[in-house]
Write a protein that holds these residues in place. Structure first.
Motif, mmCIF file in Angstrom:
data_model
loop_
_atom_site.group_PDB
_atom_site.id
_atom_site.type_symbol
_atom_site.label_atom_id
_atom_site.label_comp_id
_atom_site.label_asym_id
_atom_site.label_seq_id
_atom_site.Cartn_x
_atom_site.Cartn_y
_atom_site.Cartn_z
ATOM 1 N N ASP A 161 26.384 13.609 6.189
ATOM 2 C CA ASP A 161 27.165 14.805 6.531
ATOM 3 C C ASP A 161 27.289 14.910 8.049
ATOM 4 O OD1 ASP A 161 28.428 17.197 6.744
ATOM 5 O OD2 ASP A 161 26.914 18.372 5.680
ATOM 6 N N TYR A 162 28.366 14.378 8.619
ATOM 7 C CA TYR A 162 28.585 14.431 10.062
ATOM 8 C C TYR A 162 28.991 15.827 10.525
ATOM 9 C CZ TYR A 162 28.607 9.301 10.008
ATOM 10 O OH TYR A 162 28.267 7.982 9.867
ATOM 11 N N ASP A 163 29.624 16.605 9.655
ATOM 12 C CA ASP A 163 30.159 17.907 10.065
ATOM 13 C C ASP A 163 29.072 18.907 10.417
ATOM 14 O OD1 ASP A 163 33.162 18.079 9.939
ATOM 15 O OD2 ASP A 163 32.743 17.146 7.998
ATOM 16 N N ASN A 164 27.884 18.757 9.857
ATOM 17 C CA ASN A 164 26.830 19.735 10.103
ATOM 18 C C ASN A 164 25.796 19.255 11.118
ATOM 19 O OD1 ASN A 164 27.720 21.812 8.369
ATOM 20 N ND2 ASN A 164 27.031 20.608 6.602
ATOM 21 N N LEU A 165 26.162 18.274 11.920
ATOM 22 C CA LEU A 165 25.279 17.835 12.998
ATOM 23 C C LEU A 165 25.481 18.722 14.208
ATOM 24 C CD1 LEU A 165 25.871 14.009 12.745
ATOM 25 C CD2 LEU A 165 23.771 15.181 12.141
ATOM 26 N N THR A 166 24.440 18.841 15.023
ATOM 27 C CA THR A 166 24.571 19.506 16.317
ATOM 28 C C THR A 166 24.692 18.457 17.393
ATOM 29 O OG1 THR A 166 22.186 19.587 16.619
ATOM 30 C CG2 THR A 166 23.223 21.478 15.559
ATOM 31 N N ALA A 167 25.250 18.832 18.527
ATOM 32 C CA ALA A 167 25.514 17.867 19.604
ATOM 33 C C ALA A 167 24.352 17.780 20.560
ATOM 34 C CB ALA A 167 26.782 18.254 20.349
ATOM 35 N N GLY A 168 23.191 17.426 20.076
ATOM 36 C CA GLY A 168 22.037 17.273 20.950
ATOM 37 C C GLY A 168 21.729 15.811 21.165
ATOM 38 N N GLY A 169 20.906 15.522 22.176
ATOM 39 C CA GLY A 169 20.569 14.134 22.473
ATOM 40 C C GLY A 169 21.816 13.377 22.839
ATOM 41 N N ALA A 170 22.123 12.338 22.090
ATOM 42 C CA ALA A 170 23.427 11.717 22.234
ATOM 43 C C ALA A 170 24.426 12.590 21.490
ATOM 44 C CB ALA A 170 23.394 10.309 21.662
ATOM 45 N N SER A 171 25.695 12.238 21.557
ATOM 46 C CA SER A 171 26.688 13.079 20.916
ATOM 47 C C SER A 171 26.469 13.097 19.419
ATOM 48 C CB SER A 171 28.093 12.562 21.251
ATOM 49 O OG SER A 171 28.254 11.254 20.748
ATOM 50 N N GLY A 172 26.862 14.186 18.802
ATOM 51 C CA GLY A 172 26.726 14.311 17.365
ATOM 52 C C GLY A 172 27.870 15.117 16.806
ATOM 53 N N GLY A 173 28.132 14.947 15.505
ATOM 54 C CA GLY A 173 29.170 15.719 14.874
ATOM 55 C C GLY A 173 30.487 14.973 14.818
ATOM 56 N N VAL A 174 31.551 15.739 14.676
ATOM 57 C CA VAL A 174 32.879 15.181 14.464
ATOM 58 C C VAL A 174 33.804 15.602 15.597
ATOM 59 C CG1 VAL A 174 34.815 15.021 12.864
ATOM 60 C CG2 VAL A 174 32.486 15.277 11.976
ATOM 61 N N ASN A 175 34.528 14.640 16.128
ATOM 62 C CA ASN A 175 35.477 14.877 17.213
ATOM 63 C C ASN A 175 36.873 14.553 16.682
ATOM 64 O OD1 ASN A 175 36.861 15.148 19.619
ATOM 65 N ND2 ASN A 175 36.060 13.271 20.514
ATOM 66 N N ARG A 176 37.706 15.575 16.517
ATOM 67 C CA ARG A 176 39.057 15.395 15.966
ATOM 68 C C ARG A 176 40.077 15.613 17.073
ATOM 69 N NH1 ARG A 176 36.078 18.045 11.896
ATOM 70 N NH2 ARG A 176 36.035 16.894 9.923
ATOM 71 N N GLN A 177 40.886 14.586 17.314
ATOM 72 C CA GLN A 177 41.874 14.640 18.395
ATOM 73 C C GLN A 177 43.259 14.307 17.855
ATOM 74 O OE1 GLN A 177 41.151 15.360 21.649
ATOM 75 N NE2 GLN A 177 38.952 15.574 21.280
ATOM 76 N N LYS A 178 44.249 15.015 18.365
ATOM 77 C CA LYS A 178 45.645 14.705 18.082
ATOM 78 C C LYS A 178 46.397 14.648 19.403
ATOM 79 C CE LYS A 178 45.763 16.901 13.518
ATOM 80 N NZ LYS A 178 46.424 17.913 12.645
ATOM 81 N N GLU A 179 47.342 13.732 19.477
ATOM 82 C CA GLU A 179 48.086 13.563 20.725
ATOM 83 C C GLU A 179 49.519 13.147 20.425
ATOM 84 O OE1 GLU A 179 46.305 11.654 24.468
ATOM 85 O OE2 GLU A 179 47.557 10.060 23.630
ATOM 86 N N LYS A 180 50.448 13.850 21.065
ATOM 87 C CA LYS A 180 51.870 13.520 20.963
ATOM 88 C C LYS A 180 52.390 13.180 22.351
ATOM 89 C CE LYS A 180 52.751 16.773 17.158
ATOM 90 N NZ LYS A 180 53.555 17.960 16.738
ATOM 91 N N THR A 181 53.214 12.151 22.420
ATOM 92 C CA THR A 181 53.855 11.832 23.696
ATOM 93 C C THR A 181 55.348 11.628 23.461
ATOM 94 O OG1 THR A 181 53.670 9.416 23.583
ATOM 95 C CG2 THR A 181 51.759 10.625 24.428
ATOM 96 N N LEU A 182 56.125 11.983 24.461
ATOM 97 C CA LEU A 182 57.557 11.722 24.473
ATOM 98 C C LEU A 182 57.910 11.203 25.855
ATOM 99 C CD1 LEU A 182 60.356 11.822 23.165
ATOM 100 C CD2 LEU A 182 60.566 14.180 24.008
ATOM 101 N N ALA A 183 58.415 9.985 25.919
ATOM 102 C CA ALA A 183 58.691 9.345 27.206
ATOM 103 C C ALA A 183 60.135 8.873 27.257
ATOM 104 C CB ALA A 183 57.752 8.157 27.432
ATOM 105 N N GLY A 184 60.690 8.917 28.450
ATOM 106 C CA GLY A 184 62.002 8.357 28.695
ATOM 107 C C GLY A 184 61.988 7.625 30.027
ATOM 108 N N TYR A 185 62.800 6.573 30.138
ATOM 109 C CA TYR A 185 62.814 5.824 31.396
ATOM 110 C C TYR A 185 64.213 5.313 31.686
ATOM 111 C CZ TYR A 185 63.261 1.246 29.134
ATOM 112 O OH TYR A 185 63.732 0.164 28.440
ATOM 113 N N GLY A 186 64.447 5.040 32.951
ATOM 114 C CA GLY A 186 65.635 4.335 33.412
ATOM 115 C C GLY A 186 65.214 3.303 34.436
ATOM 116 N N LEU A 187 65.777 2.102 34.343
ATOM 117 C CA LEU A 187 65.379 0.999 35.216
ATOM 118 C C LEU A 187 66.635 0.264 35.673
ATOM 119 C CD1 LEU A 187 62.865 -0.702 36.262
ATOM 120 C CD2 LEU A 187 63.345 -2.217 34.331
ATOM 121 N N LEU A 188 66.838 0.226 36.956
ATOM 122 C CA LEU A 188 67.996 -0.434 37.536
ATOM 123 C C LEU A 188 67.572 -1.761 38.147
ATOM 124 C CD1 LEU A 188 71.035 0.057 38.065
ATOM 125 C CD2 LEU A 188 70.375 0.958 40.311
#
Length: 974
Positions: free
Chosen positions: A566-593
Motif C-alpha cells: 500500500d504505497y498510498d498510506n506511506l508517510t514521506a519520512g526518511g527517503a521519499s515515500g508515498g505516491v507522486n502523481r504528475q500531469k503535464e501538457k505542452t503546446l509548442a510552435g516554431y518558425g525556422l528560416l
C-alpha cells in the motif's frame, strides 16, 4: 606519487592537443609535396572506417553543432552499451555508479550522461520523446540495447525545430528504416563475454531482417530487429569510514580518525531485450508513411555480501598501541579498539543484500509525409510511449553477539591493509551471531505520453539569401506516477532477546553460511577473517524471505514487518515515500528560416549559410500529493494547536503554467569547401524533475515552553510544555520554474579527408533558476486553524556560468606505405569550468541531505563536472582487419554533495580506462572479432570530505576493482 600521476595525466592531455594541431598539417604537407602524377592506391572503406566516415559526414553537413556515432555494421556500435559509446564523444562524460548518491556501488557499463559538465540532457528516439519511468522525464541510456541502434547523435546547441528540454544537450538515438537500404538485408551479431572476476560466460545477440517490394499499391518496406544481451560482472570494494574530528586523542591538538572499515563483494547480472520494427509505404512520389515500434526492456540484479566494523566517533588505540598521523593530523595507521586501552572492536555489521530493477519502455510512432510540389512539404507525426519500472531491494543483517578482536588499519600503501587476530572458532560459529535486522525498499513507477506534431516547409527560388522556411506545432500530454517506500530498517531478533543467536532460530536454519570472499581483489588483498552471513537465497526471494523474517521478528523482540504493497498510506519520512502523481501538457510552435549565399570576404567569394528561428512553448503542470498534520498528544498544548496538529491527512494539488520563448541562431562561414567557422546562440530550458515537484507536506510541531509570556525552546525552571514553538515541514515544490540557459558556441572545423578532421569549439552557458533547497514560511489551514509553517523544499535560486572548450582530431594515415596506411587516430580533449552554479539535493524529504547541501552549496562545484577529460584511440583499418585501442580519462569530480548513509560530499577520483577490439572479415557473411574492456584493470577510488573541509584534504573512502571483460564476437550480413 600522486603528483607524478597527475602530471602524467596532464602531459598526456597536452599531447593530445599537440597531436591534433600537428598531425593534419604534416599530412597536408606530405600531400602537397607529392608529384602531380603520383598514383594513390584506393582505400576500400568498410567496417570501422566506414562508420567514422559516416559520422564525420553528418557532423560536416549538419546545420548546427552535432557529434555522431554511427554503426554501418548491424549491431556494431563501438562499445557494448549506448552509455559506453557516448563517453567517446568530445564534451561527453558518463558516471559509473548505479545511483547519483550511492558512493559504494559501481555500474560497470556506466550510468548517467553529462554533456559539457551538465547532467540536464534530453534523450530522444528518432527525434521523438523517450524516457524511463523512474521520473518520467529522462531516458536511462544503459537500458537501451545498442544492437538496435543505427547511430547516436549528440546536439550541443539548440535549434528551433529541435524539441526543447536539454540545457546540457540532446542525445538522439536512431534506429533503422527499411528504405534506408535499396536491397534486402539479413544480418546477425552474436557474442559471448566473460569477466575475470565473475568467471561466467554470458551470451548476446541480435538479428535483423529488412526488405522492400514494388506492389500494386506502391513501394512497401518492412524491418524487424531483435536483440538479447546478458552480462555478468563483479566488483570488490574496501571501505574506510569518514573521518571524525577528535580532541581527546592528542593533548592540545585536533586530529582526524576514521570511524571504522569494511569490505564487500557485489555480483551483478543484467539482461537487455529489444525489438524494433518498422513498416514503410510509398504509394507515389508525393506521399510516404512509416509506422515504427520499439520495445526495450532491462533487468538488473545485484547480490552483495558485506562486512563492516564501525565504531564511529568513539574508537581508540588498542591496549599498548598508538595511532600515527600525517602532518595535517589525519590518521595514517593504528590498531582500532572500541574503548581506550581496549582489546576488541565493538559494533559489527554483516549483511547480504539483493536489489533487482526491471524496466520496460514501449514506443509507437506513425509518421506521414506529403510533398505536393517542389516548393512545399508537410509532415504529420503521432507518438504514444509507455514506460514502467519496478524495484525490490532487500537486506538482511547479522551481527556478532560479542566483540571481534581489535584490528590494525594501515593506510600507508596504495590500498588499505586490514589485520585482525580473530579466533576462527569464534567468527565461524553460528552461535556467535544474532539476526540483527532487515531493511527493504520498493518502488513501482509508470509514465506515459501522447505527442502530436505537424511540420511544414517552403523552399524559396534559387539565387537569393533565403533557402527555406520551416514551421511546426507540437503538443504533448504526459502522466507520471511514482510509488516509492522509504528504506525500512527494523530489528528482527536483536541481541537483548533470549535465545536469539542464529543457530537457535529454527526457521532460519539453512539461510546462513560462511562467506569466503573468493579471489577477492584477484587475491591481492589480505582478508582478516571468515564470517557468517545470510545466504543469497534468503534475500533473492522477497516474498519468502520477508515472511520468514517477519515471523521471527514477532517472536524474538523485533519490530520488522513485511511491506503490504500500500504505497498510498506511506508517510514521506526518511527517503521519499508515498505516491507522486504528475500531469503535464505542452503546446509548442516554431518558425525556422534557412539562409545562405556567397559574400565577398577576405578578398574572395565565400559562402555563409545557417538558420534563425524561435520556438515558443507553453507548459501546464499539475501535481497531486497530500498534506499530513502529525498529531500532538500533549493535553497541555493549547486547544487551537491540537486542533491544527490533529493527525489529519488531506489531498493537495499544486502546479504552475509558464511560457518559454526560445530563439536560436546557427551560422556557418565556409572559408573553403572543407574549412568552416560556425557560430551558434540560443536559449534552452529543462523542466524540474517530477520528484522535485511532489507536494507531499508532512507538518510537525516543535513543542516549546512559556517563558515570560513568550514561547521558547529554552526549558525554564518550572517547565511546562504548553506551547508550540514552531511548525516545520519538508516537501517538493509544485511551483518550480524551469532551469533556463543562454548559450553561445564558436567552432572551427577542418575536414581535410573523408575520415580526417580537426575541430575546436569554445562554449559558454549562462544558466538561470538553478533548483536547490531552502526554507520559506507558508500558511496552512487545518480544522479551521491557520498556522505559519517553515517549509524546507526545492526552490529556484540565482544563476551560474559554465564555459570551456573542446578540441577533436581524427585521421587515417593513407599516405603511409604498405600496411602502415591502415593506421589512424582519434583524439579529443575537453575543458569545462563553472562559477556560481548550485547543486540540488536529490531528495527533498531527506533532512540530512537537505541540511548538508544547504551548508555546502556555495563552496562546491557542480555534481558530475570534471574540468578535464580526454579520449585517445589508436585505429587500424585495412583490408580485412579492423582494430581499435581506446583510452578514456576524466578528472576527479564531485559525485554527490550528500553520499547515501554518510551524508557528506563524495568525490570520484581521476579515472582512466583502456578498451580494445580487433575484427577480421572472412567474407560478407562472417566477421570474427575480439573485444576487451578495462585492460588496465583500473581501480576506482571514492574520496570524501573530512570535517570542515568540503573540498580540501580529501580522504579515501572506497577502493574498487571491477571485471576485465572479454568478448568473442561474430557478425555477418546476407
Amino acid at each position: 606519487m600522486r603528483r607524478l600521476h597527475n602530471s602524467h595525466r596532464f602531459m598526456l592531455g597536452a599531447s593530445v592537443v599537440a597531436l591534433c594541431a600537428v598531425a593534419p598539417l604534416t599530412a597536408l604537407a606530405q600531400d602537397a609535396a607529392a608529384p602531380a602524377d603520383t598514383t594513390v592506391e584506393e582505400v576500400v572503406v568498410t567496417g570501422q572506417r566506414a562508420s567514422i566516415q559516416s559520422a564525420q559526414a553528418l557532423k560536416k553537413n549538419a546545420e548546427q553543432l552535432v557529434d555522431s556515432i554511427t554503426s554501418t555494421d548491424i549491431g556494431a556500435l563501438p562499445d557494448r552499451s549506448v552509455t559506453e559509446a557516448l563517453q567517446r564523444v568530445a564534451g561527453v562524460t558518463i558516471g559509473r555508479t548505479s545511483d547519483g548518491r550511492d558512493a559504494d556501488r559501481l555500474s560497470v557499463e556506466g550510468s548517467g550522461v553529462q554533456v559539457r559538465g551538465l547532467s540536464w540532457v534530453r534523450g530522444e528516439l528518432n527525434g521523438r520523446d523517450n524516457f524511463s519511468a523512474k521520473s518520467g522525464r529522462t531516458l536511462s541510456f544503459e537500458d537501451v540495447p545498442p544492437e538496435l541502434m543505427a547511430g547516436v547523435d549528440v546536439y550541443k546547441n539548440p535549434s528551433a525545430d529541435i524539441v526543447e528540454g536539454g540545457v546540457g544537450g540532446t542525445v538522439n538515438l536512431r534506429t533503422r528504416l527499411p528504405f534506408d537500404s535499396n536491397k534486402r538485408i539479413i544480418a546477425y551479431s552474436a557474442d559471448m563475454s566473460i569477466g575475470d572476476l565473475s568467471k561466467e560466460w554470458k551470451p548476446s545477440g541480435s538479428v535483423l531482417y529488412s526488405d522492400r517490394w514494388d506492389t500494386n499499391i506502391g513501394e512497401l518496406g518492412f524491418l524487424i530487429d531483435l536483440s538479447d544481451s546478458q552480462l555478468s560482472s563483479r566488483t570488490d570494494t574496501i571501505s574506510v569510514d569518514p573521518y571524525y574530528a577528535r580532541t581527546d586523542l592528542v593533548p592540545g591538538k585536533t586530529v582526524y580518525v576514521p570511524g571504522g572499515f569494511g569490505y564487500r563483494s557485489l555480483d551483478f547480472e543484467r539482461e537487455r531485450k529489444g525489438i524494433a520494427a518498422a513498416l514503410q509505404w510509398r504509394p507515389n512520389d508525393q506521399w510516404e508513411a512509416s509506422l515504427q515500434f520499439l520495445r526495450s526492456s532491462a533487468t538488473a540484479a545485484s547480490t552483495e555480501h558485506a562486512v563492516g566494523f564501525n565504531a564511529g566517533s568513539s574508537n581508540y588505540p588498542a591496549a599498548g598501541t598508538s595511532y600515527t598521523y600525517d602532518s595535517s593530523g589525519r590518521f595514517v595507521s593504528g590498531t582500532l579498539a572500541s574503548s581506550l586501552g581496549g582489546t576488541s572492536l565493538g559494533s559489527s555489521t554483516l549483511d547480504t543484500r539483493y536489489a533487482e530493477r526491471s524496466s520496460v519502455t514501449s514506443d509507437y510512432a506513425l509518421n506521414v509525409k506529403w510533398n505536393p510540389n517542389d516548393k512545399w512539404s508537410f509532415t504529420g507525426d503521432v507518438q504514444y510511449i509507455y514506460a514502467k519500472t519496478k524495484t525490490v531491494d532487500f537486506t538482511v543483517f547479522n551481527a556478532l553477539s560479542g566483540d571481534a578482536a581489535a584490528a590494525t588499519l594501515d593506510l600507508t600503501g596504495d590500498m588499505p591493509l586490514i589485520t585482525m587476530n580473530n579466533d576462527e572458532s569464534y567468527t565461524s560459529n553460528p552461535a556467535s551471531y544474532y539476526l540483527n535486522a532487515a531493511m527493504d525498499h520498493h518502488d513501482r513507477n509508470d509514465a506515459s505520453e501522447w505527442a502530436q506534431r505537424f511540420d511544414g516547409a517552403y523552399t524559396f527560388d534559387d539565387g537569393g539569401w533565403l533557402k527555406s522556411f520551416r514551421f511546426g506545432v507540437r503538443n504533448t500530454y504526459r502522466e507520471s506516477t511514482t510509488r516509492e517506500t522509504n528504506y525500512n530498517w527494523a530489528a528482527v531478533a536483536p541481541s537483548w532477546g533470549t535465545s536469539n543467536t542464529i543457530d537457535k532460530l529454527p526457521t532460519y536454519q539453512g539461510y546462513y553460511s560462511l562467506y569466503s570472499f573468493d579471489n577477492y581483489f584477484r587475491g591481492k588483498v589480505h582478508l582478516p577473517a571468515t564470517f557468517v552471513l545470510p545466504t543469497a537465497s534468503l534475500v533473492q526471494n522477497y516474498a519468502q524471505g520477508a515472511a520468514l523474517l517477519a515471523n521471527i521478528s514477532s517472536t524474538s523482540g523485533g519490530w520488522w514487518t513485511v511491506f503490504n504493497g500500500d504505497y498510498d498510506n506511506l508517510t514521506a519520512g526518511g527517503a521519499s515515500g508515498g505516491v507522486n502523481r504528475q500531469k503535464e501538457k505542452t503546446l509548442a510552435g516554431y518558425g525556422l528560416l534557412r539562409f545562405g549565399h556567397d559574400v565577398s570576404l577576405f578578398g574572395d567569394e565565400r559562402e555563409i549559410d545557417g538558420n534563425f528561428g524561435v520556438r515558443v512553448v507553453q507548459t501546464e503542470s499539475t501535481s497531486k500529493g497530500i498534506q499530513l498534520f502529525s498529531p500532538i498528544t500533549l493535553t497541555s498544548i493549547p486547544l487551537a494547536d491540537r486542533n491544527f496538529a490533529n493527525g489529519a491527512k488531506s489531498d493537495y494539488t499544486g502546479g504552475r503554467d509558464y511560457l518559454s520563448v526560445l530563439p536560436s541562431l546557427n551560422v556557418r562561414l565556409k572559408l573553403t569547401p572543407e574549412m568552416f567557422v560556425r557560430f551558434a546562440a540560443g536559449k534552452s530550458i529543462v523542466r524540474p524533475d517530477f520528484s522535485q515537484l511532489q507536494p507531499f507536506y508532512t507538518i510537525s510541531a516543535t513543542n516549546g515552553y512559556t517563558t515570560g509570556g513568550a514561547c521558547s525552546t529554552t526549558i525554564p525552571s518550572n517547565a511546562s510544555a504548553n506551547c508550540v514553538y514552531q511548525y516545520t515541514a519538508t516537501a517538493g515544490n509544485p511551483n518550480l520554474k524551469p532551469i533556463r540557459s543562454t548559450q553561445y558556441d564558436l567552432s572551427y572545423e577542418w575536414y581535410f579527408a573523408s575520415t580526417g578532421s580537426l575541430t575546436a569549439t569554445l562554449f559558454y552557458k549562462d544558466v538561470y533558476n538553478f533548483i536547490t533547497n531552502g526554507t520559506e514560511t507558508i500558511q496552512f489551514t487545518n480544522n479551521g486553524v491557520t498556522r505559519d509553517v517553515l517549509v524546507t523544499q526545492p526552490y529556484n535560486a540565482g544563476h551560474g556560468k559554465i564555459k570551456g572548450f573542446e578540441v577533436a582530431y581524427q585521421q587515417y594515415y593513407d599516405q603511409l606505405p604498405g600496411a602502415l596506411r591502415g593506421l589512424g587516430v582519434q583524439a579529443n580533449f575537453t575543458y569545462v569550468d563553472s562559477k556560481g552554479a548550485r547543486n540540488a539535493a536529490s531528495n527533498p524529504y531527506d533532512s540530512s541531505s537537505v541540511g548538508n547541501i544547504t551548508a555546502n552549496q556555495d563552496e562546491l562545484p557542480l555534481e558530475g563536472l570534471s574540468k578535464k577529460s580526454y579520449n585517445v584511440a589508436a585505429l587500424y583499418d585495412l583490408g580485412k582487419v579492423s582494430a581499435r585501442l581506446a583510452y578514456n580519462w576524466r578528472e576527479r569530480y564531485l559525485l554527490t554533495t550528500t553520499a547515501a548513509n554518510i551524508n557528506i560530499p563524495a568525490w570520484y577520483d581521476d579515472y582512466g580506462q583502456l578498451d580494445g577490439s580487433i575484427f577480421y572479415t572472412v567474407d560478407d557473411s562472417l566477421k570474427i572479432g575480439f573485444q576487451a574492456v578495462n585492460l588496465t584493470n583500473t581501480k576506482t577510488k571514492i574520496l570524501v570530505s573530512y570535517p570542515g573541509k568540503p573540498e580540501e584534504g580529501l580522504t579515501g573512502h572506497n577502493w574498487v576493482v571491477a571485471d576485465r571483460r572479454y568478448s568473442i564476437v561474430l557478425r555477418g550480413t546476407f
